[in-house]
Design an enzyme around this catalytic site. Structure first.
Site, PDB file in Angstrom:
ATOM      1  N   GLY A 172       1.977   2.544  10.940  1.00  0.00           N
ATOM      2  CA  GLY A 172       2.900   3.672  10.814  1.00  0.00           C
ATOM      3  C   GLY A 172       3.560   4.076  12.125  1.00  0.00           C
ATOM      4  O   GLY A 172       4.164   5.138  12.222  1.00  0.00           O
ATOM      5  N   SER A 196       3.074  -1.849  10.593  1.00  0.00           N
ATOM      6  CA  SER A 196       4.520  -1.866  10.866  1.00  0.00           C
ATOM      7  C   SER A 196       5.191  -3.179  10.479  1.00  0.00           C
ATOM      8  O   SER A 196       6.112  -3.649  11.170  1.00  0.00           O
ATOM      9  CB  SER A 196       4.798  -1.519  12.338  1.00  0.00           C
ATOM     10  OG  SER A 196       4.347  -0.191  12.609  1.00  0.00           O
ATOM     11  N   GLU A 242      -5.753  -4.933  10.550  1.00  0.00           N
ATOM     12  CA  GLU A 242      -4.791  -3.854  10.730  1.00  0.00           C
ATOM     13  C   GLU A 242      -5.104  -3.076  12.000  1.00  0.00           C
ATOM     14  O   GLU A 242      -5.916  -2.137  11.972  1.00  0.00           O
ATOM     15  CB  GLU A 242      -4.845  -2.883   9.543  1.00  0.00           C
ATOM     16  CG  GLU A 242      -4.621  -3.553   8.204  1.00  0.00           C
ATOM     17  CD  GLU A 242      -3.946  -2.616   7.219  1.00  0.00           C
ATOM     18  OE1 GLU A 242      -2.973  -3.055   6.593  1.00  0.00           O
ATOM     19  OE2 GLU A 242      -4.361  -1.448   7.093  1.00  0.00           O
ATOM     20  N   GLU A 267      -7.144   4.748   7.739  1.00  0.00           N
ATOM     21  CA  GLU A 267      -6.864   6.172   7.486  1.00  0.00           C
ATOM     22  C   GLU A 267      -8.077   6.846   6.854  1.00  0.00           C
ATOM     23  O   GLU A 267      -8.361   8.011   7.134  1.00  0.00           O
ATOM     24  CB  GLU A 267      -5.609   6.300   6.606  1.00  0.00           C
ATOM     25  CG  GLU A 267      -4.348   6.039   7.422  1.00  0.00           C
ATOM     26  CD  GLU A 267      -3.189   5.456   6.636  1.00  0.00           C
ATOM     27  OE1 GLU A 267      -3.212   5.479   5.397  1.00  0.00           O
ATOM     28  OE2 GLU A 267      -2.250   4.949   7.292  1.00  0.00           O
ATOM     29  N   HIS A 277      -9.836   1.266   4.627  1.00  0.00           N
ATOM     30  CA  HIS A 277      -8.583   1.464   5.364  1.00  0.00           C
ATOM     31  C   HIS A 277      -8.815   2.410   6.538  1.00  0.00           C
ATOM     32  O   HIS A 277      -9.594   3.356   6.433  1.00  0.00           O
ATOM     33  CB  HIS A 277      -7.508   2.026   4.424  1.00  0.00           C
ATOM     34  CG  HIS A 277      -6.148   1.957   5.041  1.00  0.00           C
ATOM     35  ND1 HIS A 277      -5.709   2.872   5.967  1.00  0.00           N
ATOM     36  CD2 HIS A 277      -5.145   1.054   4.898  1.00  0.00           C
ATOM     37  CE1 HIS A 277      -4.489   2.531   6.358  1.00  0.00           C
ATOM     38  NE2 HIS A 277      -4.127   1.433   5.724  1.00  0.00           N
ATOM     39  N   ASN A 324       0.878  -1.173   0.000  1.00  0.00           N
ATOM     40  CA  ASN A 324       0.000   0.000   0.000  1.00  0.00           C
ATOM     41  C   ASN A 324       0.915   1.223   0.000  1.00  0.00           C
ATOM     42  O   ASN A 324       1.461   1.597   1.035  1.00  0.00           O
ATOM     43  CB  ASN A 324      -0.905  -0.029   1.240  1.00  0.00           C
ATOM     44  CG  ASN A 324      -1.811   1.188   1.311  1.00  0.00           C
ATOM     45  OD1 ASN A 324      -1.825   2.014   0.399  1.00  0.00           O
ATOM     46  ND2 ASN A 324      -2.563   1.298   2.393  1.00  0.00           N
ATOM     47  N   TRP A 325       1.056   1.818  -1.161  1.00  0.00           N
ATOM     48  CA  TRP A 325       1.968   2.969  -1.271  1.00  0.00           C
ATOM     49  C   TRP A 325       1.381   4.232  -0.649  1.00  0.00           C
ATOM     50  O   TRP A 325       2.076   5.232  -0.522  1.00  0.00           O
ATOM     51  CB  TRP A 325       2.301   3.243  -2.744  1.00  0.00           C
ATOM     52  CG  TRP A 325       3.255   2.271  -3.366  1.00  0.00           C
ATOM     53  CD1 TRP A 325       3.838   1.183  -2.774  1.00  0.00           C
ATOM     54  CD2 TRP A 325       3.761   2.308  -4.720  1.00  0.00           C
ATOM     55  NE1 TRP A 325       4.657   0.538  -3.666  1.00  0.00           N
ATOM     56  CE2 TRP A 325       4.626   1.204  -4.868  1.00  0.00           C
ATOM     57  CE3 TRP A 325       3.552   3.136  -5.800  1.00  0.00           C
ATOM     58  CZ2 TRP A 325       5.292   0.935  -6.060  1.00  0.00           C
ATOM     59  CZ3 TRP A 325       4.206   2.872  -7.000  1.00  0.00           C
ATOM     60  CH2 TRP A 325       5.072   1.780  -7.119  1.00  0.00           C
ATOM     61  N   LYS A 326       0.094   4.174  -0.338  1.00  0.00           N
ATOM     62  CA  LYS A 326      -0.590   5.361   0.215  1.00  0.00           C
ATOM     63  C   LYS A 326      -0.324   6.564  -0.690  1.00  0.00           C
ATOM     64  O   LYS A 326      -0.251   6.417  -1.908  1.00  0.00           O
ATOM     65  CB  LYS A 326      -0.176   5.578   1.666  1.00  0.00           C
ATOM     66  CG  LYS A 326      -0.388   4.306   2.511  1.00  0.00           C
ATOM     67  CD  LYS A 326      -0.261   4.496   3.984  1.00  0.00           C
ATOM     68  CE  LYS A 326      -0.528   3.179   4.710  1.00  0.00           C
ATOM     69  NZ  LYS A 326      -0.422   3.279   6.160  1.00  0.00           N
ATOM     70  N   GLY A 351       2.660  -0.948   4.458  1.00  0.00           N
ATOM     71  CA  GLY A 351       2.696   0.473   4.118  1.00  0.00           C
ATOM     72  C   GLY A 351       4.136   0.941   3.962  1.00  0.00           C
ATOM     73  O   GLY A 351       4.783   0.698   2.936  1.00  0.00           O
ATOM     74  N   GLY A 352       4.655   1.584   4.981  1.00  0.00           N
ATOM     75  CA  GLY A 352       5.971   2.220   4.935  1.00  0.00           C
ATOM     76  C   GLY A 352       7.073   1.375   4.312  1.00  0.00           C
ATOM     77  O   GLY A 352       7.790   1.845   3.417  1.00  0.00           O
TER      78      GLY A 352
HETATM   79  P1  13P Z   1       2.617   0.589   7.855  1.00  0.00           P
HETATM   80  O1  13P Z   1       3.181  -0.665   7.270  1.00  0.00           O
HETATM   81  O2  13P Z   1       3.314   1.833   7.386  1.00  0.00           O
HETATM   82  O3  13P Z   1       2.469   0.506   9.350  1.00  0.00           O
HETATM   83  O4  13P Z   1       1.123   0.739   7.272  1.00  0.00           O
HETATM   84  C1  13P Z   1       0.274  -0.352   7.337  1.00  0.00           C
HETATM   85  C2  13P Z   1      -0.912  -0.079   6.518  1.00  0.00           C
HETATM   86  O5  13P Z   1      -1.693   0.825   6.794  1.00  0.00           O
HETATM   87  C3  13P Z   1      -1.118  -0.892   5.322  1.00  0.00           C
HETATM   88  O6  13P Z   1      -2.341  -0.620   4.740  1.00  0.00           O
END
Ligand code: 13P
Length: 268
Positions: free
Chosen positions: A188, A228, A182, A102, A100, A14-16, A249-250
């Site tokens: 994050g 994470s 999640e 967020e 998600h 997930n590149w966000k 994500g990250g």
């Molecule tokens: P991180 O891996 O940056 O914690 O993000 C997880 C996430 O929200 C994947 O959708």
């Protein structure tokens, strides 16, 4: 029934809200080279909408699949700024992330909206990756499973999932739904859930899917962990009997790190 290892491992980036075209192409140059030979594990990239076409083209012939990070539930019309399932299908998206945390937190997405989005994805035969998870406050109050149950029941209300053997979905295994656990406090933050804790939630989710649908769907549905995840802790999650992969994500923004996870999944 709850530990059917026949499920194919799934790793989703997930590149966000990251990258413009040049960065995405540079990423893919490195990443596609590193994961050459990864076959057993299904790899999916979810770039922002603006990169779907560029990334989709670059992935052509690699076996790596494309996902969108969101969609709108209407088919077409006066919905300024929104993107429909049909538009995503047109760009070759096999998957779409829905619900998600967020978006729930920053954009007010409710279980009702998420339910409509899932319906739209299913109608367009795009496999949905439904995200569920509790906040730190909810976890501290011992409400994790109650929250997961509310989110799942709300998101999946009234949906008819074709049984996996019908193979109607567009996901790698012919499925139309993947669930990603999640925990919001792990996203994050650098603080991941303990693998055993994530496994307990994944098992809870699988048992709930059996109740809401049937045992065949529950056995076949893939459940991911997100929050994470990085190469150092990824193996601990995918070795759990009910965790079939990760939504990253990250760490997915680094092509070397993400490729490393694909190789770890491949070996397990
Ligand atoms: P991180 O891996 O940056 O914690 O993000 C997880 C996430 O929200 C994947 O959708």
């Amino acid at each position: 029934m709850m530990s059917d290892r026949a499920r194919r491992k799934l790793l989703v980036a997930n590149w966000k809200m990251h990258f413009v075209r040049a960065q995405a192409l540079e990423y893919l140059r490195v990443f596609t080279e590193r994961v050459r030979g990864v076959q057993k594990t299904e790899i999916v990239l979810a770039p922002p909408f603006t990169l779907l076409e560029t990334v989709g083209r670059a992935l052509h012939g690699t076996g790596i699949k494309l996902a969108a990070q969101d969609l709108f539930y209407e088919r077409e019309g006066a919905f300024t700024g929104e993107i429909s399932a049909i538009m995503l299908k047109d760009l070759g998206c096999a998957y779409v992330i829905v619900g998600h945390s967020e978006r729930r937190r920053l954009l007010g997405e409710t279980d009702e909206i998420i339910n409509k989005k899932l319906r739209a994805a299913l109608d367009a035969q795009i496999a949905a990756i439904l995200c569920v998870g509790e906040t730190l406050e909810e976890r501290r109050a011992g409400r994790t499973h109650a929250v997961l149950e509310t989110q799942m029941r709300g998101a999946l209300a009234g949906l008819r999932l074709p049984s996996p053997s019908e193979g109607r979905g567009d996901g790698g295994e012919g499925e139309c739904l993947v669930i990603s656990y999640e925990p919001v406090w792990a996203i994050g933050t650098g603080v991941n859930a303990a693998p055993e804790e994530a496994e307990a939630s994944a098992l809870f989710i699988r048992e709930l899917v059996a109740q809401l649908f049937n045992t065949e769907i529950a056995q076949r549905i893939r459940i991911l962990y997100g929050g994470s995840v990085k190469p150092e802790n990824f193996g601990g999650f995918v070795q759990q009997p009910n965790i079939d992969g990760a939504l990253v994500g990250g760490a997915s923004l680094d092509p070397e790190a993400f490729a490393q996870m694909a190789k770890i999944a491949e070996r397990l």
